[in-house]
Design a protein around this motif. Sequence first.
Motif, PDB file in Angstrom:
ATOM      1  N   VAL A  37     -16.029   1.544  16.553  1.00  0.00           N
ATOM      2  CA  VAL A  37     -15.638   0.865  15.321  1.00  0.00           C
ATOM      3  C   VAL A  37     -15.007   1.898  14.409  1.00  0.00           C
ATOM      4  N   ASP A  38     -13.719   1.721  14.063  1.00  0.00           N
ATOM      5  CA  ASP A  38     -13.031   2.673  13.204  1.00  0.00           C
ATOM      6  C   ASP A  38     -13.640   2.666  11.820  1.00  0.00           C
ATOM      7  N   GLY A  39     -13.977   3.845  11.324  1.00  0.00           N
ATOM      8  CA  GLY A  39     -14.514   3.948   9.966  1.00  0.00           C
ATOM      9  C   GLY A  39     -13.405   3.940   8.944  1.00  0.00           C
ATOM     10  N   GLN A  40     -13.724   3.662   7.702  1.00  0.00           N
ATOM     11  CA  GLN A  40     -12.729   3.615   6.639  1.00  0.00           C
ATOM     12  C   GLN A  40     -13.125   4.530   5.481  1.00  0.00           C
ATOM     13  N   ALA A  41     -14.066   5.411   5.707  1.00  0.00           N
ATOM     14  CA  ALA A  41     -14.549   6.279   4.629  1.00  0.00           C
ATOM     15  C   ALA A  41     -13.584   7.425   4.388  1.00  0.00           C
ATOM     16  N   THR A  42     -13.728   8.074   3.269  1.00  0.00           N
ATOM     17  CA  THR A  42     -13.010   9.310   2.995  1.00  0.00           C
ATOM     18  C   THR A  42     -14.031  10.429   2.883  1.00  0.00           C
ATOM     19  N   THR A  43     -13.569  11.631   3.124  1.00  0.00           N
ATOM     20  CA  THR A  43     -14.455  12.786   3.112  1.00  0.00           C
ATOM     21  C   THR A  43     -14.105  13.661   1.937  1.00  0.00           C
ATOM     22  N   ARG A  44     -15.119  14.097   1.202  1.00  0.00           N
ATOM     23  CA  ARG A  44     -14.879  14.958   0.054  1.00  0.00           C
ATOM     24  C   ARG A  44     -14.820  16.412   0.488  1.00  0.00           C
ATOM     25  N   ILE A  45     -13.777  17.092   0.009  1.00  0.00           N
ATOM     26  CA  ILE A  45     -13.589  18.500   0.373  1.00  0.00           C
ATOM     27  C   ILE A  45     -14.573  19.372  -0.398  1.00  0.00           C
TER      28      ILE A  45
ATOM     29  N   LYS B  75       0.821  -1.216   0.000  1.00  0.00           N
ATOM     30  CA  LYS B  75       0.000   0.000   0.000  1.00  0.00           C
ATOM     31  C   LYS B  75       0.851   1.262   0.000  1.00  0.00           C
ATOM     32  N   GLY B  76       2.053   1.178   0.524  1.00  0.00           N
ATOM     33  CA  GLY B  76       2.954   2.317   0.509  1.00  0.00           C
ATOM     34  C   GLY B  76       2.883   3.145   1.780  1.00  0.00           C
ATOM     35  N   THR B  77       3.281   4.403   1.672  1.00  0.00           N
ATOM     36  CA  THR B  77       3.397   5.275   2.833  1.00  0.00           C
ATOM     37  C   THR B  77       2.105   6.041   3.108  1.00  0.00           C
ATOM     38  N   LEU B  78       2.044   6.588   4.303  1.00  0.00           N
ATOM     39  CA  LEU B  78       0.932   7.464   4.668  1.00  0.00           C
ATOM     40  C   LEU B  78       0.871   8.647   3.718  1.00  0.00           C
ATOM     41  N   TRP B  79       2.014   9.173   3.325  1.00  0.00           N
ATOM     42  CA  TRP B  79       2.023  10.303   2.403  1.00  0.00           C
ATOM     43  C   TRP B  79       1.399   9.917   1.063  1.00  0.00           C
ATOM     44  N   SER B  80       1.669   8.723   0.586  1.00  0.00           N
ATOM     45  CA  SER B  80       1.089   8.274  -0.681  1.00  0.00           C
ATOM     46  C   SER B  80      -0.433   8.273  -0.605  1.00  0.00           C
ATOM     47  N   GLU B  81      -0.966   7.827   0.531  1.00  0.00           N
ATOM     48  CA  GLU B  81      -2.416   7.794   0.715  1.00  0.00           C
ATOM     49  C   GLU B  81      -2.996   9.205   0.780  1.00  0.00           C
ATOM     50  N   VAL B  82      -2.357  10.078   1.537  1.00  0.00           N
ATOM     51  CA  VAL B  82      -2.827  11.462   1.655  1.00  0.00           C
ATOM     52  C   VAL B  82      -2.787  12.156   0.299  1.00  0.00           C
ATOM     53  N   GLU B  83      -1.692  11.974  -0.424  1.00  0.00           N
ATOM     54  CA  GLU B  83      -1.522  12.611  -1.729  1.00  0.00           C
ATOM     55  C   GLU B  83      -2.545  12.099  -2.725  1.00  0.00           C
ATOM     56  N   SER B  84      -2.813  10.791  -2.708  1.00  0.00           N
ATOM     57  CA  SER B  84      -3.792  10.202  -3.617  1.00  0.00           C
ATOM     58  C   SER B  84      -5.190  10.771  -3.367  1.00  0.00           C
ATOM     59  N   LEU B  85      -5.562  10.884  -2.104  1.00  0.00           N
ATOM     60  CA  LEU B  85      -6.873  11.443  -1.772  1.00  0.00           C
ATOM     61  C   LEU B  85      -6.951  12.920  -2.133  1.00  0.00           C
ATOM     62  N   ARG B  86      -5.878  13.640  -1.894  1.00  0.00           N
ATOM     63  CA  ARG B  86      -5.857  15.069  -2.205  1.00  0.00           C
ATOM     64  C   ARG B  86      -6.046  15.303  -3.698  1.00  0.00           C
ATOM     65  N   ASP B  87      -5.430  14.449  -4.504  1.00  0.00           N
ATOM     66  CA  ASP B  87      -5.575  14.575  -5.960  1.00  0.00           C
ATOM     67  C   ASP B  87      -7.011  14.331  -6.415  1.00  0.00           C
ATOM     68  N   LYS B  88      -7.782  13.609  -5.596  1.00  0.00           N
ATOM     69  CA  LYS B  88      -9.200  13.350  -5.900  1.00  0.00           C
ATOM     70  C   LYS B  88     -10.113  14.362  -5.211  1.00  0.00           C
ATOM     71  N   ASN B  89      -9.509  15.409  -4.629  1.00  0.00           N
ATOM     72  CA  ASN B  89     -10.262  16.417  -3.890  1.00  0.00           C
ATOM     73  C   ASN B  89     -10.968  15.817  -2.684  1.00  0.00           C
ATOM     74  N   CYS B  90     -10.323  14.829  -2.058  1.00  0.00           N
ATOM     75  CA  CYS B  90     -10.869  14.166  -0.872  1.00  0.00           C
ATOM     76  C   CYS B  90      -9.860  14.270   0.269  1.00  0.00           C
ATOM     77  N   ALA B  91     -10.319  13.888   1.440  1.00  0.00           N
ATOM     78  CA  ALA B  91      -9.431  13.852   2.607  1.00  0.00           C
ATOM     79  C   ALA B  91      -9.810  12.666   3.477  1.00  0.00           C
ATOM     80  N   LEU B  92      -8.924  12.322   4.367  1.00  0.00           N
ATOM     81  CA  LEU B  92      -9.204  11.244   5.308  1.00  0.00           C
ATOM     82  C   LEU B  92     -10.355  11.631   6.235  1.00  0.00           C
ATOM     83  N   SER B  93     -11.249  10.702   6.489  1.00  0.00           N
ATOM     84  CA  SER B  93     -12.307  10.951   7.463  1.00  0.00           C
ATOM     85  C   SER B  93     -11.693  11.043   8.855  1.00  0.00           C
ATOM     86  N   GLU B  94     -12.419  11.625   9.786  1.00  0.00           N
ATOM     87  CA  GLU B  94     -11.900  11.739  11.152  1.00  0.00           C
ATOM     88  C   GLU B  94     -11.666  10.368  11.771  1.00  0.00           C
ATOM     89  N   ASP B  95     -12.530   9.412  11.467  1.00  0.00           N
ATOM     90  CA  ASP B  95     -12.348   8.060  12.007  1.00  0.00           C
ATOM     91  C   ASP B  95     -11.019   7.465  11.550  1.00  0.00           C
TER      92      ASP B  95
END
Length: 308
Positions: free
Chosen positions: A300-308, A103-123
């Motif tokens: 229960v930890d959520g796994q959703a992403t939040t759209r900016i 899956k790679g690094t935390l930065w890879s995940e953050v960057e991928s979501l940012r490119d989709k105009n999304c962000a990590l959910s609080e969960d």
Amino acid sequence: MGSTLCICSRGVITIENKRYMFVQKLGEGGFSYVDLVEGVHDGRFYALKRILCHDREDRKEAVHEVEMHRLFNHPNILRLEGQCIIEKGSKWEAWLLLPYVAKGTLWSEVESLRDKNCALSEDRVLHILRGISLGLKAIHDRGYAHRDLKPTNVLLEDDDRPLIMDLGSMNHARIEVTSSRQAMSVQDWAAQRCTISYRAPELFSVESNCVIDERTDIWSLGCVLYCMMFGEGPFDMIFQKGDSVALAVQNNVTIRTRIVINMYSQALESLLSSMLVVNHQERPYISTILAQIETLVPAVDGQATTRI
């Protein structure tokens, strides 16, 4: 360190009596390379980190990284599967065999979501933050500090379990500085080993009579949390523009306002603010951070992403 190594014509190596086949290159840094290898004995993939050692001091630092890995057997710290040092003329290479995390690094995940105009959910933020904090607590409990915590030094398993890696900058948690010469030595070391945009303020201008402790990691953890929430570290843009990060970190960090109101709870933003305190004596220890996280983590930890 062990020295059991054989490189064969078909790209097969042997480390600690186990054979691995070279698959492909994964990346490289200033003084190291990472290759993907497959275990002949188990069919699993591994990451082989090769550290170039130009002199005995480099070799000493590589051995130190191995020793730091050996201190821990923790689900949130990347484990060492095997190691060796080989001689190459007047130089050496230290080889560290590590688990491969696809899956790679935390930065890879953050960057991928940012490119989709999304962000990590609080969960998800809380789930990942809790794992990183548990790994840091294990490090701090052994009397050490990581000193270079950042999103690219955290791997994410498929279930979002974070793994702290790159332990080469770790040293004793408590550093007592008693002279201007020692202060300059610590400052120079930090400039070489601690990434500037995640470096704690007390490491930019070290006082000649002070104590630096593991709360440098709390500042870095705050920068990592900021990155998870807002898609970049609080000082990343300042560094990219060529402005002074050293000056910027001395000022209070303002929580970004471009994010949709109420995207994150006030409690999470308060937790973030408690980490990004310039005076390290006023920063909490990791145990306090963990206690606060536990009050925020849902059942229960959520796994959703939040759209900016």
